[in-house]
Design an enzyme around this catalytic site. Structure first.
Site, mmCIF file in Angstrom:
data_model
loop_
_atom_site.group_PDB
_atom_site.id
_atom_site.type_symbol
_atom_site.label_atom_id
_atom_site.label_comp_id
_atom_site.label_asym_id
_atom_site.label_seq_id
_atom_site.Cartn_x
_atom_site.Cartn_y
_atom_site.Cartn_z
ATOM 1 N N GLY A 57 0.885 -1.169 -0.150
ATOM 2 C CA GLY A 57 0.078 0.054 -0.009
ATOM 3 C C GLY A 57 1.024 1.164 -0.176
ATOM 4 O O GLY A 57 2.082 1.176 0.075
ATOM 5 N N CYS A 84 5.376 -6.071 1.553
ATOM 6 C CA CYS A 84 5.761 -4.747 1.596
ATOM 7 C C CYS A 84 5.098 -3.874 2.796
ATOM 8 O O CYS A 84 5.345 -4.127 3.999
ATOM 9 C CB CYS A 84 5.545 -4.015 0.254
ATOM 10 S SG CYS A 84 6.462 -2.586 -0.128
ATOM 11 N N TYR A 85 4.304 -2.987 2.393
ATOM 12 C CA TYR A 85 3.447 -2.249 3.596
ATOM 13 C C TYR A 85 3.060 -3.257 4.499
ATOM 14 O O TYR A 85 2.757 -3.118 5.752
ATOM 15 C CB TYR A 85 2.395 -1.634 2.933
ATOM 16 C CG TYR A 85 1.618 -0.704 4.227
ATOM 17 C CD1 TYR A 85 2.114 0.397 4.739
ATOM 18 C CD2 TYR A 85 0.139 -1.393 4.263
ATOM 19 C CE1 TYR A 85 1.103 0.918 5.738
ATOM 20 C CE2 TYR A 85 -0.575 -0.678 5.366
ATOM 21 C CZ TYR A 85 -0.013 0.472 5.982
ATOM 22 O OH TYR A 85 -0.933 1.027 7.049
ATOM 23 N N HIS A 172 8.241 -7.844 -3.278
ATOM 24 C CA HIS A 172 6.727 -8.165 -3.933
ATOM 25 C C HIS A 172 6.983 -9.653 -4.614
ATOM 26 O O HIS A 172 7.497 -9.813 -5.525
ATOM 27 C CB HIS A 172 6.330 -7.351 -4.924
ATOM 28 C CG HIS A 172 5.858 -5.980 -4.459
ATOM 29 N ND1 HIS A 172 4.520 -5.979 -3.863
ATOM 30 C CD2 HIS A 172 6.586 -4.966 -3.879
ATOM 31 C CE1 HIS A 172 4.623 -4.591 -3.498
ATOM 32 N NE2 HIS A 172 5.605 -4.261 -3.345
ATOM 33 N N GLU A 174 4.570 -11.399 -5.592
ATOM 34 C CA GLU A 174 3.705 -11.703 -6.638
ATOM 35 C C GLU A 174 4.243 -11.280 -8.179
ATOM 36 O O GLU A 174 3.437 -11.481 -9.166
ATOM 37 C CB GLU A 174 2.405 -11.066 -6.378
ATOM 38 C CG GLU A 174 2.336 -9.614 -6.380
ATOM 39 C CD GLU A 174 2.965 -8.890 -5.068
ATOM 40 O OE1 GLU A 174 2.836 -7.666 -5.029
ATOM 41 O OE2 GLU A 174 3.683 -9.497 -4.346
ATOM 42 N N SER A 226 -23.896 -12.057 -25.060
ATOM 43 C CA SER A 226 -23.240 -10.988 -25.726
ATOM 44 C C SER A 226 -22.428 -11.539 -26.851
ATOM 45 O O SER A 226 -21.901 -11.057 -27.831
ATOM 46 C CB SER A 226 -22.361 -9.878 -25.051
ATOM 47 O OG SER A 226 -21.222 -10.823 -24.705
ATOM 48 N N ASP A 230 -17.248 -14.351 -21.855
ATOM 49 C CA ASP A 230 -17.416 -14.401 -20.249
ATOM 50 C C ASP A 230 -19.160 -14.745 -20.374
ATOM 51 O O ASP A 230 -19.613 -15.764 -19.739
ATOM 52 C CB ASP A 230 -17.749 -13.045 -19.491
ATOM 53 C CG ASP A 230 -16.076 -12.605 -19.546
ATOM 54 O OD1 ASP A 230 -15.291 -13.501 -19.566
ATOM 55 O OD2 ASP A 230 -15.868 -11.453 -19.248
ATOM 56 N N SER A 231 -20.104 -14.126 -21.259
ATOM 57 C CA SER A 231 -21.320 -14.476 -20.993
ATOM 58 C C SER A 231 -21.620 -15.978 -21.810
ATOM 59 O O SER A 231 -22.624 -16.543 -21.397
ATOM 60 C CB SER A 231 -22.048 -13.355 -21.939
ATOM 61 O OG SER A 231 -21.654 -13.237 -23.390
ATOM 62 N N LYS A 370 -10.214 -13.803 -15.620
ATOM 63 C CA LYS A 370 -10.592 -14.052 -16.998
ATOM 64 C C LYS A 370 -9.765 -15.357 -17.580
ATOM 65 O O LYS A 370 -10.464 -16.135 -18.427
ATOM 66 C CB LYS A 370 -9.864 -12.733 -17.703
ATOM 67 C CG LYS A 370 -10.039 -13.061 -19.553
ATOM 68 C CD LYS A 370 -11.403 -12.934 -19.986
ATOM 69 C CE LYS A 370 -11.929 -11.850 -19.981
ATOM 70 N NZ LYS A 370 -13.320 -11.542 -20.551
#
Length: 514
Positions: A57, A84-85, A172, A174, A226, A230-231, A370
């Site tokens: 952060g 980190c933070y 970090h 990640e 759509s 996703d849909s 996704k």
């Protein structure tokens, strides 16, 4: 879908990598979700999390006004990893000392030396590269902690209290620049938290279909289809669960890519044998959007109009109890989950009218990122060419047109976008790009065509590489391809006299322009 049997809480302190941390945890086949730092110890205990990860952060841990966690969290007996933070906050809360280091702050790739006997660094290289980004550092570890990693300018690059399963890393893990970052996360998830990597797409699909059957029963569902990934996956999950009880309404809002409406209708009618109603509502949407330039207002108008169309169509079909939508986890997060700033509202999660006219909303993909949606699609048997098609936002070309949306602008952008997609897709493996499209910028500039002066529109080309759509880098498209794109757009599309290439990564930009 609710909290899974094994679940990790990613506690958001406003860090830019919050979503990326969550994505990396999912890559370890461990379910997680993002929550606010304001969650109480009681709430965390009640939800049964197996571990907590504090994000980074922008604040200082010794700032009285900075975000703080409930200190009782450390009494729950749950493993905690501070990044980190988050590591600095853990140290400050538990009696350590955090100081500002303006003169020797660390940013970027940094070599660290780790203690391989540490749980976090089990099976890790003794020396490796990680990604640092901090102006404060831990000066003294709390009682019971020991230092487990150092760097040239950071004498406490990592710490742990193995008796309580508390861990802190100044870097970090990640980000991809931290070479063994995923190993460090796995050590925390598997060895400290006891997770067994049970978050898998085959079980997700089976469990979701079972859950949908139980929830829907003999009621009817209307799907907001759509044609996007996703849909499509959401619709097929419901279709597998309840078959012909599902009716898909494909609203052709006139904001689709070139020829997309016809292609969508063909695929879902012929290939999946779904109940499909196509509504050609282009004029209706353009009327609602007339005079509207503000991106958020455009999104909300489109989202509301979608629902209104569904209401009208469902009225013709008899009683419809549920509305199915393709909302995915990034939509939820970017619309304000956790503590990070609201980036944009999503038409599935923002701006919906209260009187939607359905008994409830079904969002079977709400927990997925996704790439997880794509895996679920393949698991369901959706052909790869459809699963891996170019991502396309629900509001369509409306948010790739800066300013007011008109039919003239849609015609221009549709043609230019088709050229961009044709040229870049032709590169194949020669140049990787995960998403690419054209944007009508709203900028007009002077040009020369033939012997005459022009004052026409500017098209921006956007192409990015990404593994998770949470972060993205601009794609290095070959110059020859960019040249062909520019020449074709200027020569084949009316009212365009300039083409530019967007070389901004995410962050600081988003992938879409609006």
């Amino acid at each position: 879908m609710g909290i899974k049997k094994e679940s990790i809480l990613v506690m958001d302190f406003g860090g830019q990598y919050t979503q990326l941390i969550a994505r990396r945890v999912r890559e370890c086949n461990v379910y997680c979700e993002i929550g606010s730092y304001k969650m109480t110890a009681g709430e965390i205990k009640e939800k049964g999390y197996m571990g907590v990860i504090f994000t980074g952060g922008p604040n200082s841990a010794f700032d009285d006004n900075g975000p703080k966690c409930d200190p009782d969290l450390f009494k729950l007996g749950i493993p905690v990893l501070g990044i980190c933070y988050g590591a600095q906050l853990m140290a400050a809360t538990l009696g350590g000392k955090v100081v500002s280091i303006q003169d020797t702050r660390e940013y970027g790739k940094t070599e660290i030396e780790v203690n391989p006997s540490s749980l976090m660094f089990h099976n890790a290289q003794a020396k490796n590269i990680c990604w640092m980004s901090h102006t404060d550092r831990i000066e003294e570890v709390p009682h019971g902690f020991k230092v487990t990693a150092i760097s040239k300018d950071c004498p406490i690059a990592a710490m742990e209290d193995i008796t309580k399963n508390f861990f802190g890393v100044q870097f970090h893990p990640e980000v991809s620049h931290t070479v063994e970052g995923q190993l460090y996360l796995k050590n925390f998830l598997y060895n400290a938290c006891g997770c067994t990597a049970n978050w898998r797409m085959d079980s997700f699909v089976a469990d979701t279909i079972k859950s949908l059957k139980e929830k829907i029963g003999d009621k009817k569902v209307l799907c907001a289809l759509s044609g996007g990934v996703d849909s499509s996956v959401a619709a097929l999950l419901v279709h597998k669960a309840v078959g012909k009880q599902l009716t898909c309404i494909f609203v052709d809002h006139g904001l689709l890519r070139k020829d997309e409406g016809d292609n969508v209708e063909k695929v879902f009618r012929e290939q999946f044998d779904m109940n499909l109603i196509r509504v050609n509502a282009g004029e209706r949407f353009l009327t609602r959007l007339a005079g509207v330039s503000e991106p958020e207002e455009k999104r909300k108008i489109i989202g509301e109009e979608f629902i209104r169309v569904f209401e009208e169509e469902s009225g013709k079909l008899g009683k419809i109890e549920y509305l199915c939508q393709g909302t995915i986890y990034p939509d939820v997060v970017e619309s304000g989950a956790g503590e990070s700033a609201v980036i944009k509202s999503h038409h599935n999660v923002g701006g919906l009218p209260e009187d939607i006219g359905f008994e409830g909303i079904i969002e079977p993909l709400r927990d997925l990122f996704k790439d997880e949606v794509r895996k679920a699609g393949l698991e369901l048997g959706i052909p790869e060419f459809l699963v891996n098609r170019q991502p396309f936002p629900g509001p369509g070309l409306a948010i790739r047109i800066m300013g007011e949306v008109t039919q003239e602008k849609l015609d221009i952008l549709s043609e230019a976008d088709a050229i961009v997609r044709e040229e870049i897709s032709a590169l194949g493996d020669e140049c990787r790009s995960d998403q690419y499209f054209a944007v009508l910028t709203g900028v007009r500039s002077v040009g020369v065509m033939g012997d005459g002066r022009t004052y026409d529109h500017t098209i921006a080309v956007r192409a990015v590489t990404t593994s998770d759509f949470m972060t993205a880098d601009w794609a290095r498209i070959p110059y020859d391809t960019l040249e062909r794109i520019s020449n074709r757009i200027v020569n084949e599309v009316k009212n365009i006299n300039r083409v530019v290439y967007d070389i901004t990564s995410k962050p600081p930009a988003t992938i879409e322009w609006e």
